[in-house]
Design an enzyme around this catalytic site. Sequence first.
Site, PDB file in Angstrom:
ATOM      1  CG  ASP A 201     -34.104  -0.803   6.068  1.00 41.06           C
ATOM      2  OD1 ASP A 201     -33.996   0.257   5.438  1.00 41.06           O
ATOM      3  OD2 ASP A 201     -33.162  -1.602   6.202  1.00 41.06           O
ATOM      4  CG  HIS A 271     -31.181   1.890   5.939  1.00 35.30           C
ATOM      5  ND1 HIS A 271     -31.631   1.776   4.643  1.00 35.30           N
ATOM      6  CD2 HIS A 271     -29.847   1.629   5.900  1.00 35.30           C
ATOM      7  CE1 HIS A 271     -30.616   1.450   3.843  1.00 35.30           C
ATOM      8  NE2 HIS A 271     -29.516   1.369   4.581  1.00 35.30           N
ATOM      9  CD  GLU A 335     -26.384   0.733   2.514  1.00 34.20           C
ATOM     10  OE1 GLU A 335     -25.859   0.267   1.497  1.00 34.20           O
ATOM     11  OE2 GLU A 335     -27.549   0.441   2.866  1.00 34.20           O
TER      12      GLU A 335
HETATM   13  C1  ACM Z   1     -25.805  -3.485   4.369  1.00 33.81           C
HETATM   14  O1  ACM Z   1     -25.823  -4.403   3.546  1.00 33.81           O
HETATM   15  N1  ACM Z   1     -26.194  -2.266   4.035  1.00 33.81           N
HETATM   16  C2  ACM Z   1     -25.356  -3.705   5.739  1.00 33.81           C
END
Ligand code: ACM
Length: 537
Positions: A201, A271, A335
Amino acid sequence: MKKINLLFLPAMISLIIASRPAGAQEEVNVVPRPVKVQVEKGKFALTPATVINVIGDADVAPACRLFSDLLARSIGTPPEIKTGKKAQRKAINVSVNPSLGEEAYTLDVRERSVEIAGGSARGVFYAFQTLRQLLPTGVEKGEAFASLDIRCVKIEDEPLFAYRGMMLDVARHFFSVADVKTYIDMLALHKMNRFHWHLTDDQGWRIKIEKFPLLTEVGSTRPETVIGKNTGRYDSIPHGGFYTREDIKEVVQYAAERYVTVIPEIELPGHASAALASYPSLGCTGGPYKVATWWGVFDEVFCAGKEETFAFLEAVLDEVIDLFPSEYVHIGGDECPKTRWKKCRACQARIKAEKLADEHELQSYFVKRIERFLNSRGKKLIGFDEILEGGISRTATVMSWRGTAGGIEAARLGNPVVMSPNSHAYFDYYQSRDTKAEPFAIGGFVPLEKVYSLNPTEGLNEQEARMVQGVQANLWTEYISTISHVQYMVLPRMAALSEVGWTPGEQRSYDDFRKRAIVLTDRYAALGYNFARHIFD
Ligand code: ACM
Ligand code: ZN
């Protein structure tokens, strides 16, 4: 004598049947609740002389071994695991019955013997996990017993869903191999069978990749961490850690011995700050980039225009595939802001060359290309519900996290689905209204009863419902840095989720579950697990 109206007889019988399981179950405190339980008279005495007698040549010894090890500590000698031609008295007789489902089992505790049949070694393992919950909690801490009395009971059991998962985010905070093993132990106790390991991440890259050493040399450490919710104040404490190939193999093996499949996650295209800090040319601007020290969604993502990005990811995934036998590889997919892609010459050239409508279709191109690569290596892609945006392939599996809407859409398209809605299955959210009584958390409110109320196939017709593979809870760890805190967030909510994944909906009752969950917490305590005790006050 008054005549019974025969027309009503079936309804009366079904009423009696429907009301019976709850009563019978009260005596057998097992979570998740087995499908059929019948308490019988008498007890089986398990003593140092009891053997585990494996009938036939099925390879079920690993499924028996943990139970034997558990007893070794409390009755002195581990029950010997022997193979035999037929059932014996005073033994736990274990066999495989291929006519049962792979994870199904029957468990028959009689006065003279215990009979276990599993559809496979998995089913046998679950029978032992049920038997474990019929033992006094003292065995979990190695308390000495001359003999263990187990009440006679006949159980027939099998899970409702094949996929029963738990995610752990080790990127926001690193957790040691020992911690991860503890987490896997917790899964096994609840008959959960998928461990989704969120390995990368923005705030850290946690898996050593031989071909790209900077991922861990640079990307596994951040110099400091923001205090609280992006307050602008930092703790000045470097945070880091990663798993070597040996660590990964150890965890995968440990999980396999508990019939848990480890699903690795390499997050893309978003991410990605930690990866970009290590190899800046993989971003649209070329950097420089930093391993993130605060929480959120970052504009810096993998460039979708450069071939170098795909060569990198494929090489990374090749090493990952080599370490994880799981059929699934999780690619995140959530995201991913399109800010950089909109301004990037390479990304825009890709959109043109591939005749894509926009950046959403560019993300779809990205994910589909990675899926083709994974498929070429015999693996399947699973990703969060954003992989629907811009169009999804016919085969990718959707993990629905923004509620169940993405899962419903995917199931209607005929794609496999895992339900992990933040409304019911985000265990980083608060579990009581009294947030002052709880450790600081990201927010939200997912109490035990809410988890229990999840119906993974709600809103779907029969055919669509078949696309739902199961359920998963996610534990994001921005504000969680110790295994004790992990346990607090997950227990007992995992117990509720395990029952959602295991027990048919018509047999579920929250009141009945709550009583059994309270009993289960005695086992947590004996195991030394922290848990949210106060929710039962
Ligand atoms: C998430 O909670 N962004 C998958
Ligand atoms: Zn780009």
